[in-house]
Scaffold this motif. Structure first.
Motif, PDB file in Angstrom:
ATOM      1  N   SER A 171      49.100  48.807  37.404  1.00  0.00           N
ATOM      2  CA  SER A 171      48.033  47.996  37.992  1.00  0.00           C
ATOM      3  C   SER A 171      47.524  47.017  36.943  1.00  0.00           C
ATOM      4  O   SER A 171      47.184  47.418  35.828  1.00  0.00           O
ATOM      5  N   TYR A 224      44.784  43.769  36.437  1.00  0.00           N
ATOM      6  CA  TYR A 224      43.691  42.953  36.946  1.00  0.00           C
ATOM      7  C   TYR A 224      43.330  41.921  35.874  1.00  0.00           C
ATOM      8  O   TYR A 224      43.432  42.203  34.679  1.00  0.00           O
ATOM      9  N   CYS A 247      46.492  31.297  38.742  1.00  0.00           N
ATOM     10  CA  CYS A 247      47.085  31.642  40.049  1.00  0.00           C
ATOM     11  C   CYS A 247      48.433  30.967  40.223  1.00  0.00           C
ATOM     12  O   CYS A 247      49.408  31.581  40.691  1.00  0.00           O
ATOM     13  N   ARG A 249      51.689  38.952  43.788  1.00  0.00           N
ATOM     14  CA  ARG A 249      51.262  40.156  44.507  1.00  0.00           C
ATOM     15  C   ARG A 249      51.071  41.345  43.580  1.00  0.00           C
ATOM     16  O   ARG A 249      50.595  42.398  44.005  1.00  0.00           O
ATOM     17  N   LYS A 275      46.174  41.105  40.192  1.00  0.00           N
ATOM     18  CA  LYS A 275      44.986  40.708  40.947  1.00  0.00           C
ATOM     19  C   LYS A 275      44.120  39.826  40.067  1.00  0.00           C
ATOM     20  O   LYS A 275      43.575  40.269  39.059  1.00  0.00           O
ATOM     21  N   LEU A 286      40.797  37.481  39.452  1.00  0.00           N
ATOM     22  CA  LEU A 286      39.407  37.385  39.895  1.00  0.00           C
ATOM     23  C   LEU A 286      38.731  36.183  39.255  1.00  0.00           C
ATOM     24  O   LEU A 286      38.796  36.013  38.034  1.00  0.00           O
ATOM     25  N   HIS A 305      35.353  44.998  43.263  1.00  0.00           N
ATOM     26  CA  HIS A 305      36.315  44.005  42.805  1.00  0.00           C
ATOM     27  C   HIS A 305      37.648  44.612  42.367  1.00  0.00           C
ATOM     28  O   HIS A 305      38.704  44.016  42.606  1.00  0.00           O
ATOM     29  N   ILE A 306      37.572  45.725  41.686  1.00  0.00           N
ATOM     30  CA  ILE A 306      38.803  46.446  41.336  1.00  0.00           C
ATOM     31  C   ILE A 306      38.600  47.906  41.752  1.00  0.00           C
ATOM     32  O   ILE A 306      37.481  48.421  41.680  1.00  0.00           O
TER      33      ILE A 306
END
Length: 281
Positions: free
Chosen positions: A201, A203, A216, A226, A229, A231, A243-244
């Motif tokens: 994972s 973030y 992005c 994908r 993540k 933010l 948010h996470i």
């Protein structure tokens, strides 16, 4: 009797439609008359009425509406009626949400007023809508020069530095740190390193809207859209699970600048330790 009622309803609908067409026709004539007299504010109001009453005319009147909007915006700008100017662009973008010319013009006004981060967002959207739109591309690159610090380019081209970061992140992930938070991600390079070496994972947060949108694009171009993540947030504002979804086991950051003495790396790392990192047992 039922047939009579149906006929009455039909006549009523027909009458309303005729009235609508008449109002649209008169408003178009009035708008044209106002343009001839350079009364751009009234012409703009007439076009708003036309487009709300007859959305099917959007394509037909688009160029004339743009011209009217831009002329009225120039007047509002000269009169320092800034909120009215922004309101006009918001109305225009509700009618034409995917119009690159209006997005670019909005960005130009924002840039002149000093709202460079916001301007970059509109320029970026205009380029996304039309990659061949030369004015929007030039504007985006110009504002990017203001917002993207030169040291980003130096660091990205520092192979030794990048390899050192990659190895450090790899060692941490292989040692069991499978969830990663990248604070001040910039271009997203450290987040991509983490994913590349096996983090389950990842973030990343970025406060600058321009850098967030750039990240992005970079992450998507590397087929990790994908898997990471992103933010558009300050690390101090990140909440779990809003948010996470979890506390992370590794935080990476490279926000070593003047922020070290303000709300930068020190506060971010303390916040991450207290609220976002898994605590050692």
């Amino acid at each position: 009797m039922p047939n009579s009622n149906a006929k009455l309803h039909s006549n009523h609908r027909g009458g309303r439609e005729a009235s609508r067409r008449e109002l649209v026709s008169r408003s178009l004539q009035s708008a044209q008359h106002c343009l001839e007299n350079q009364d751009f504010g009234t012409a703009y109001a007439h076009y708003l009425l036309v487009l709300n009453l007859a959305p099917e005319l959007k394509t037909t009147v688009k160029e004339t509406f743009q011209f009217t909007l831009f002329k009225w915006a120039e007047e509002l700008d000269s009169l320092a009626r800034i909120q009215d100017l922004f309101n006009c662009y918001e109305q225009a973008l509700e009618l034409y949400p995917n119009d690159e010319v209006i997005c670019n013009s909005m960005g130009e006004h924002l840039f002149r007023m000093g709202f460079r981060d916001e301007a970059a967002g509109y320029f970026h959207k205009a380029v996304k809508l039309n990659p061949d739109f030369a004015d929007a591309k030039e504007n985006f690159y110009r504002v990017a020069n203001w917002l993207v610090e030169r040291w980003h380019f130096i660091m990205l081209n520092d192979a030794k530095r990048n390899l050192t970061y990659l190895r450090a992140i790899e060692n941490a992930v292989l040692s069991g740190s499978k969830s990663v938070l990248d604070i001040g991600t910039g271009t997203g390079i450290l987040s991509m390193f983490a994913k590349k070496v096996g983090a389950s994972s990842v973030y990343a947060c970025e406060l600058s809207k321009t850098m967030y949108e750039l990240a992005c694009d970079v992450v998507a171009a590397n087929n990790m859209g994908r898997e990471i993540k992103l933010l558009h947030l300050k690390s101090l504002d990140i909440e779990i699970p809003k948010h996470i979804p979890e506390r992370v086991s590794l935080v990476v950051t490279e926000t070593v600048d003047a922020g070290l003495f303000g709300e930068g790396i020190v506060e971010s790392l303390i916040h991450a330790w207290e609220h976002l990192l898994l605590q050692p047992k």
